[in-house]
Design a protein around this motif. Structure first.
Motif, PDB file in Angstrom:
ATOM      1  N   UNK A 168       0.856  -1.170   0.000  1.00  0.00           N
ATOM      2  CA  UNK A 168       0.000   0.000   0.000  1.00  0.00           C
ATOM      3  C   UNK A 168       0.900   1.230   0.000  1.00  0.00           C
ATOM      4  N   UNK A 169       0.656   2.141  -0.946  1.00  0.00           N
ATOM      5  CA  UNK A 169       1.448   3.362  -1.017  1.00  0.00           C
ATOM      6  C   UNK A 169       2.677   3.252  -1.894  1.00  0.00           C
ATOM      7  N   UNK A 170       3.043   2.066  -2.285  1.00  0.00           N
ATOM      8  CA  UNK A 170       4.184   1.833  -3.200  1.00  0.00           C
ATOM      9  C   UNK A 170       5.467   2.465  -2.692  1.00  0.00           C
ATOM     10  N   UNK A 171       5.751   2.303  -1.415  1.00  0.00           N
ATOM     11  CA  UNK A 171       6.938   2.922  -0.811  1.00  0.00           C
ATOM     12  C   UNK A 171       8.102   1.952  -0.670  1.00  0.00           C
ATOM     13  N   UNK A 172       7.934   0.732  -1.089  1.00  0.00           N
ATOM     14  CA  UNK A 172       9.022  -0.231  -0.979  1.00  0.00           C
ATOM     15  C   UNK A 172       8.778  -1.268   0.091  1.00  0.00           C
ATOM     16  N   UNK A 173       7.723  -1.105   0.913  1.00  0.00           N
ATOM     17  CA  UNK A 173       7.367  -2.111   1.897  1.00  0.00           C
ATOM     18  C   UNK A 173       6.262  -2.964   1.309  1.00  0.00           C
ATOM     19  N   UNK A 174       6.552  -4.243   1.112  1.00  0.00           N
ATOM     20  CA  UNK A 174       5.596  -5.151   0.489  1.00  0.00           C
ATOM     21  C   UNK A 174       5.243  -6.244   1.487  1.00  0.00           C
ATOM     22  N   UNK A 175       4.035  -6.736   1.380  1.00  0.00           N
ATOM     23  CA  UNK A 175       3.601  -7.823   2.246  1.00  0.00           C
ATOM     24  C   UNK A 175       2.585  -8.684   1.532  1.00  0.00           C
ATOM     25  N   UNK A 176       2.403  -9.903   2.055  1.00  0.00           N
ATOM     26  CA  UNK A 176       1.458 -10.832   1.449  1.00  0.00           C
ATOM     27  C   UNK A 176       0.203 -10.990   2.305  1.00  0.00           C
ATOM     28  N   UNK A 177       0.202 -10.415   3.484  1.00  0.00           N
ATOM     29  CA  UNK A 177      -0.945 -10.564   4.389  1.00  0.00           C
ATOM     30  C   UNK A 177      -2.087  -9.655   3.957  1.00  0.00           C
ATOM     31  N   UNK A 178      -3.312 -10.062   4.262  1.00  0.00           N
ATOM     32  CA  UNK A 178      -4.488  -9.245   3.964  1.00  0.00           C
ATOM     33  C   UNK A 178      -4.376  -7.917   4.703  1.00  0.00           C
ATOM     34  N   UNK A 179      -4.890  -6.867   4.084  1.00  0.00           N
ATOM     35  CA  UNK A 179      -4.798  -5.527   4.657  1.00  0.00           C
ATOM     36  C   UNK A 179      -6.003  -4.730   4.199  1.00  0.00           C
ATOM     37  N   UNK A 180      -6.072  -3.488   4.638  1.00  0.00           N
ATOM     38  CA  UNK A 180      -7.148  -2.602   4.194  1.00  0.00           C
ATOM     39  C   UNK A 180      -6.551  -1.438   3.435  1.00  0.00           C
ATOM     40  N   UNK A 181      -7.393  -0.819   2.623  1.00  0.00           N
ATOM     41  CA  UNK A 181      -6.982   0.330   1.823  1.00  0.00           C
ATOM     42  C   UNK A 181      -8.127   1.332   1.862  1.00  0.00           C
ATOM     43  N   UNK A 182      -7.774   2.602   1.789  1.00  0.00           N
ATOM     44  CA  UNK A 182      -8.798   3.640   1.773  1.00  0.00           C
ATOM     45  C   UNK A 182      -8.796   4.334   0.418  1.00  0.00           C
ATOM     46  N   UNK A 183      -9.850   5.039   0.130  1.00  0.00           N
ATOM     47  CA  UNK A 183     -10.008   5.756  -1.120  1.00  0.00           C
ATOM     48  C   UNK A 183      -8.813   6.692  -1.339  1.00  0.00           C
ATOM     49  N   UNK A 184      -8.216   6.644  -2.533  1.00  0.00           N
ATOM     50  CA  UNK A 184      -7.105   7.525  -2.885  1.00  0.00           C
ATOM     51  C   UNK A 184      -5.731   6.912  -2.675  1.00  0.00           C
ATOM     52  N   UNK A 185      -5.635   5.813  -1.946  1.00  0.00           N
ATOM     53  CA  UNK A 185      -4.336   5.162  -1.748  1.00  0.00           C
ATOM     54  C   UNK A 185      -3.955   4.372  -3.004  1.00  0.00           C
ATOM     55  N   UNK A 186      -2.640   4.204  -3.190  1.00  0.00           N
ATOM     56  CA  UNK A 186      -2.140   3.445  -4.348  1.00  0.00           C
ATOM     57  C   UNK A 186      -1.704   2.055  -3.905  1.00  0.00           C
ATOM     58  N   UNK A 187      -1.754   1.158  -4.863  1.00  0.00           N
ATOM     59  CA  UNK A 187      -1.363  -0.233  -4.632  1.00  0.00           C
ATOM     60  C   UNK A 187      -0.338  -0.626  -5.694  1.00  0.00           C
ATOM     61  N   UNK A 188       0.689  -1.327  -5.289  1.00  0.00           N
ATOM     62  CA  UNK A 188       1.660  -1.915  -6.213  1.00  0.00           C
ATOM     63  C   UNK A 188       1.758  -3.399  -5.896  1.00  0.00           C
ATOM     64  N   UNK A 189       2.001  -4.185  -6.917  1.00  0.00           N
ATOM     65  CA  UNK A 189       2.211  -5.616  -6.729  1.00  0.00           C
ATOM     66  C   UNK A 189       3.572  -5.977  -7.297  1.00  0.00           C
ATOM     67  N   UNK A 190       4.209  -6.952  -6.672  1.00  0.00           N
ATOM     68  CA  UNK A 190       5.477  -7.427  -7.210  1.00  0.00           C
ATOM     69  C   UNK A 190       5.592  -8.920  -6.923  1.00  0.00           C
ATOM     70  N   UNK A 191       6.412  -9.555  -7.715  1.00  0.00           N
ATOM     71  CA  UNK A 191       6.734 -10.958  -7.515  1.00  0.00           C
ATOM     72  C   UNK A 191       8.075 -11.238  -8.190  1.00  0.00           C
ATOM     73  N   UNK A 192       8.611 -12.391  -7.939  1.00  0.00           N
ATOM     74  CA  UNK A 192       9.859 -12.817  -8.574  1.00  0.00           C
ATOM     75  C   UNK A 192       9.501 -13.570  -9.848  1.00  0.00           C
TER      76      UNK A 192
END
Length: 177
Positions: free
Chosen positions: A1-25
Motif C-alpha cells: 500500500x502506497x508503493x513505498x518499498x514495503x511489500x507484504x502478502x498478508x491481507x490488509x485494508x486500503x482507503x479511497x485515494x491510496x495506491x497499490x503496487x504488486x510485485x513478484x519474482x
C-alpha cells in the motif's frame, strides 16, 4: 500500500485515494508466466510477468558461394551472409582462414560472438598450385558452412611456383650454352 518499498502478502485494508503496487519474482524458467492476483473490495486483477524464451543461439542455415578458376596465391573473399534465427549472441569461429563481422577491413581468426542481423564474410589465400582447393569453414552457434576457392586448371595464374619454374628453365638454358 502506497508503493513505498514495503511489500507484504498478508491481507490488509486500503482507503479511497491510496495506491497499490504488486510485485513478484519472475520465473527461473524461460517462457514461463508468474501471476499475482490483487483483490480489493471483491474486484480482482492479475499482475503477470513472463520470462523471455531460453536463448536461441542456433542460427538459420547459411551458405557461401564457392569460387572456381581462382588466380593462384591471391586473397579470396566470400559473399556476405546475414545471421538470422537467433535471439541472443552466438559463438562464431573459423578454421582455414579469417572472418569479418560487417565485412569491413577488420578480419580475424579469433573466436567471438555475433548477433542476429549482422553480416559476415570469410577470406583466405588461394592455393599456389593449379587446380587446388582451399576451404575456410565458418561456424556460428554449431551451424557451419565452407567457402572453397579452387585455382585454375591451366598453367596461368602467376603463383610463386610458376616464377620458380621459369627461373629454373632459364638457368637450365643458360647452363646448356
Amino acid at each position: 500500500v502506497g508503493c513505498t518499498g514495503t511489500y507484504g502478502a498478508a491481507a490488509s485494508t486500503i482507503t479511497n485515494g491510496q495506491t497499490i503496487c504488486a510485485r513478484h519474482t519472475s520465473s527461473a524458467t524461460g517462457a514461463t508466466a508468474v501471476n499475482t492476483v490483487v483483490t480489493i473490495g471483491g474486484i480482482s486483477d492479475t499482475f503477470s510477468s513472463t520470462t523471455l524464451a531460453d536463448p536461441d543461439t542456433t542460427p538459420a542455415a547459411f551458405s557461401f558461394t564457392d569460387v572456381e578458376k581462382a588466380d593462384r596465391a591471391t586473397a579470396q573473399t566470400s559473399n556476405t551472409i546475414t545471421v538470422t534465427g537467433i535471439n541472443a549472441a552466438a559463438p562464431i569461429s573459423v578454421s582455414g582462414g579469417e572472418y569479418s563481422i560487417g565485412c569491413g577491413a577488420a578480419f580475424t581468426s579469433a573466436a567471438g560472438t555475433v548477433t542476429s542481423g549482422q553480416t559476415v564474410c570469410v577470406r583466405h589465400t588461394s592455393a599456389d598450385a593449379k587446380n587446388t582447393a582451399v576451404t575456410t569453414t565458418l561456424t556460428i552457434g554449431g551451424v557451419s558452412d565452407g567457402y572453397t576457392s579452387t585455382t585454375k586448371k591451366g598453367s596461368g595464374g602467376g603463383g610463386a611456383t610458376d616464377l620458380w619454374l621459369a627461373l629454373l628453365a632459364l638457368a637450365g638454358a643458360a647452363a646448356g650454352r
